[in-house]
Design a protein around this motif. Sequence first.
Motif, short mmCIF file in Angstrom:
data_model
loop_
_atom_site.label_atom_id
_atom_site.label_comp_id
_atom_site.label_asym_id
_atom_site.label_seq_id
_atom_site.Cartn_x
_atom_site.Cartn_y
_atom_site.Cartn_z
N HIS A 146 -17.57 47.77 4.93
CA HIS A 146 -18.72 47.13 4.30
C HIS A 146 -19.06 47.81 2.98
CE1 HIS A 146 -19.73 45.59 8.42
NE2 HIS A 146 -19.32 46.80 8.78
N GLN A 154 -26.97 41.89 4.41
CA GLN A 154 -26.41 40.64 4.90
C GLN A 154 -26.71 40.45 6.38
OE1 GLN A 154 -22.23 40.55 3.85
NE2 GLN A 154 -22.69 39.66 1.85
N ILE A 211 -25.23 38.83 8.65
CA ILE A 211 -24.10 38.86 9.58
C ILE A 211 -23.89 40.24 10.18
CG2 ILE A 211 -22.36 39.35 7.81
CD1 ILE A 211 -20.46 37.49 9.34
N THR A 212 -24.28 41.29 9.44
CA THR A 212 -24.13 42.65 9.98
C THR A 212 -25.05 42.85 11.17
OG1 THR A 212 -23.69 43.43 7.72
CG2 THR A 212 -24.14 45.10 9.39
N GLU A 272 -26.31 40.54 13.04
CA GLU A 272 -25.88 39.66 14.12
C GLU A 272 -24.69 40.26 14.87
OE1 GLU A 272 -25.04 36.16 11.95
OE2 GLU A 272 -27.13 35.78 11.41
N THR A 273 -23.77 40.84 14.13
CA THR A 273 -22.59 41.44 14.76
C THR A 273 -22.98 42.66 15.58
OG1 THR A 273 -21.20 40.67 12.94
CG2 THR A 273 -20.30 42.39 14.33
#
Length: 220
Positions: free
Chosen positions: A2, A10, A12-13, A15-16
């Motif tokens: 990253h 972001q 998505i980080t 969420e992951t």
Amino acid sequence: MHGDAAFAGQGITAETLNMAHLRGFDVEGTLHIIVNNLIGFTTEPQALHSSRYSSDLARRLPIPIFHVNAEDPDQVDRVGRIALAYRQEFGSDVIIDLIGYRRHGHSEVDDPTITQPILYRQIEKHPLLWQIYADRIGVPRAEAEAMVERTRDELDQEQAVGKTITKVPKLFELPAYWSPYTGGPWRAELEVDTSVPAAEIARLSDAIASWPEGSTSTRR
């Protein structure tokens, strides 16, 4: 891997990370490396994200976060080995916050001396990493420079070869156990007719857009 701004900003980080230990999504640990070199914006951390470190987003999980000086290759290697060993032993995510700087501006094309003049005056005078490391381990500058040139030539040659490729290389072959599954290019015999006659669409549209006789509702 990253960027510092990407990890902190972001969605998505987050969420992951949220799926790291969920049943059905757990992959027994992921090694996240934050290339923390102001790559998102040419600014200080306090003007980039609301926490002290871009990696603080990961503090929501009970996982180790290593902060390591990117200009100390020996310590970077040591931390990398520790992180891999931890992940293998405990099946857990691990974060490595690789803290460094960049010599050029955002996307390597802007001029960071406009927004960060004091910082980049220092960076301009700062020796390159290979020079620092060569001095630390006692390798003469001339010998180290020759090694750098050889490596650069090898990379340039490989890049030249890559530019001559005229087709997309096949990077992998699926194992034989995937053979029973349908895949690959489109095949006419597998086509399914999903069309709907125009008259049927009109009938459905009329039903959806109509209302009962005598209705006094103004919401149509």
